[in-house]
Scaffold this motif. Structure first.
Motif, PDB file in Angstrom:
ATOM      1  N   ILE A 188       0.832  -1.201   0.000  1.00 17.98           N
ATOM      2  CA  ILE A 188       0.000   0.000   0.000  1.00 17.98           C
ATOM      3  C   ILE A 188       0.873   1.260   0.000  1.00 17.98           C
ATOM      4  N   THR A 189       1.908   1.246   0.813  1.00 19.32           N
ATOM      5  CA  THR A 189       2.819   2.394   0.880  1.00 19.32           C
ATOM      6  C   THR A 189       3.471   2.646  -0.470  1.00 19.32           C
ATOM      7  N   GLU A 190       3.889   1.571  -1.132  1.00 18.89           N
ATOM      8  CA  GLU A 190       4.521   1.696  -2.441  1.00 18.89           C
ATOM      9  C   GLU A 190       3.536   2.254  -3.472  1.00 18.89           C
ATOM     10  N   LEU A 191       2.270   1.741  -3.418  1.00 18.56           N
ATOM     11  CA  LEU A 191       1.246   2.234  -4.358  1.00 18.56           C
ATOM     12  C   LEU A 191       0.936   3.709  -4.123  1.00 18.56           C
ATOM     13  N   GLU A 192       0.862   4.092  -2.852  1.00 16.42           N
ATOM     14  CA  GLU A 192       0.577   5.495  -2.526  1.00 16.42           C
ATOM     15  C   GLU A 192       1.687   6.409  -3.038  1.00 16.42           C
ATOM     16  N   THR A 193       2.911   5.935  -2.892  1.00 17.09           N
ATOM     17  CA  THR A 193       4.054   6.722  -3.388  1.00 17.09           C
ATOM     18  C   THR A 193       3.995   6.876  -4.900  1.00 17.09           C
ATOM     19  N   LYS A 194       3.707   5.772  -5.607  1.00 17.91           N
ATOM     20  CA  LYS A 194       3.611   5.812  -7.067  1.00 17.91           C
ATOM     21  C   LYS A 194       2.431   6.684  -7.523  1.00 17.91           C
ATOM     22  N   LEU A 195       1.319   6.609  -6.764  1.00 15.64           N
ATOM     23  CA  LEU A 195       0.145   7.422  -7.098  1.00 15.64           C
ATOM     24  C   LEU A 195       0.463   8.909  -6.989  1.00 15.64           C
ATOM     25  N   ALA A 196       1.146   9.246  -5.924  1.00 17.70           N
ATOM     26  CA  ALA A 196       1.522  10.650  -5.730  1.00 17.70           C
ATOM     27  C   ALA A 196       2.422  11.121  -6.867  1.00 17.70           C
ATOM     28  N   GLN A 197       3.340  10.280  -7.290  1.00 16.98           N
ATOM     29  CA  GLN A 197       4.256  10.620  -8.376  1.00 16.98           C
ATOM     30  C   GLN A 197       3.498  10.778  -9.697  1.00 16.98           C
ATOM     31  N   ALA A 198       2.505   9.868  -9.908  1.00 17.81           N
ATOM     32  CA  ALA A 198       1.711   9.939 -11.149  1.00 17.81           C
ATOM     33  C   ALA A 198       0.862  11.198 -11.180  1.00 17.81           C
TER      34      ALA A 198
ATOM     35  N   ASN B  86      -0.142  12.194 -15.092  1.00 18.80           N
ATOM     36  CA  ASN B  86      -0.335  10.967 -15.878  1.00 18.80           C
ATOM     37  C   ASN B  86      -1.662  10.347 -15.449  1.00 18.80           C
ATOM     38  N   ASP B  87      -2.766  10.822 -16.113  1.00 17.15           N
ATOM     39  CA  ASP B  87      -4.106  10.405 -15.690  1.00 17.15           C
ATOM     40  C   ASP B  87      -4.313   8.887 -15.820  1.00 17.15           C
ATOM     41  N   GLU B  88      -3.767   8.324 -16.858  1.00 14.70           N
ATOM     42  CA  GLU B  88      -3.940   6.867 -17.066  1.00 14.70           C
ATOM     43  C   GLU B  88      -3.284   6.079 -15.942  1.00 14.70           C
ATOM     44  N   GLU B  89      -2.095   6.490 -15.572  1.00 14.13           N
ATOM     45  CA  GLU B  89      -1.372   5.799 -14.480  1.00 14.13           C
ATOM     46  C   GLU B  89      -2.064   6.044 -13.158  1.00 14.13           C
ATOM     47  N   VAL B  90      -2.608   7.283 -12.980  1.00 10.95           N
ATOM     48  CA  VAL B  90      -3.338   7.595 -11.746  1.00 10.95           C
ATOM     49  C   VAL B  90      -4.544   6.687 -11.610  1.00 10.95           C
ATOM     50  N   GLN B  91      -5.292   6.501 -12.698  1.00 10.38           N
ATOM     51  CA  GLN B  91      -6.483   5.654 -12.663  1.00 10.38           C
ATOM     52  C   GLN B  91      -6.113   4.204 -12.352  1.00 10.38           C
ATOM     53  N   ARG B  92      -5.053   3.735 -12.977  1.00 10.57           N
ATOM     54  CA  ARG B  92      -4.623   2.333 -12.740  1.00 10.57           C
ATOM     55  C   ARG B  92      -4.208   2.123 -11.286  1.00 10.57           C
TER      56      ARG B  92
END
Length: 204
Positions: free
Chosen positions: A179-189, A194-200
């Protein structure tokens, strides 16, 4: 002289003589029973298969149950027979047994029999009291074994529970890391629009 001899004989002296004869008779019965058992074991090895019961009935007038008791007496006590009147503790204990008590004690494991004789003062017990004591001992042993089995089962259940807790904790730790890793990647997206990456990542 006969009068003097009669005066010396008291009820106490006569009782002592009677008890001595009783003790000798009791010991002789057990010793002789062991000797009969010895010979029955020898004969059984010679009698053709399937003829043992007939031989017992026609030759010595014994039932198979009586013969089995006599042979077990020999097998269990025979090794000690020559020293039944010895000075060691084991011999003294066995030497005090009657035939019926010796048979009753056959239900006990060989390695426990001597200790049972000493702990329960078997010499002063009736055969019925001895049988009751053996039954109570067996019941107590069964209860102990049952309690030990339950304790062992509880121990296994506790170990299984601890393993589940440990595995669950490991899974939770792994999920929290993910979850922490996903949250970090989401923040970066989101920062990079990067709307597509944010949605994924949001779906993940």
């Amino acid at each position: 002289m006969e009068t003097a001899l009669a005066i010396q004989r008291t009820p106490e002296v006569i009782a002592a003589e009677i008890n001595n004869i009783k003790d000798q008779t009791r010991t002789m019965l057990l010793v002789n029973s062991i000797e009969i058992g010895r010979r029955l074991v020898e004969a059984k090895a010679m009698v053709p298969h399937g003829e043992w019961g007939k031989w017992l009935e026609s030759s010595v007038d014994y039932s198979q149950s009586t013969a089995n008791n006599l042979m077990r007496l020999y097998e269990e006590y025979g090794a000690n027979q020559q020293s039944l009147f010895g000075t060691d503790v084991k011999s003294q204990a066995l030497g005090k047994l009657s035939y019926s008590k010796a048979v009753a004690l056959l239900s006990l494991p060989t390695e426990e029999r001597e200790q049972f004789i000493e702990e329960h003062d078997v010499d002063q017990m009736s055969t019925r009291e001895l049988q009751r004591a053996i039954k109570e001992r067996d019941q107590a042993l069964q209860e102990l074994q049952k309690a030990q089995a339950q304790a062992e089962e509880a121990k296994r259940a506790q170990a299984a529970l601890e393993q589940v807790k440990e595995e669950s904790q490991l899974t939770i730790t792994q999920l929290q890391k993910s979850i922490t890793e996903l949250e970090t990647k989401l923040a970066q997206a989101q920062e990079s629009d990067n709307d597509e990456e944010v949605q994924r990542l949001q779906q993940a």
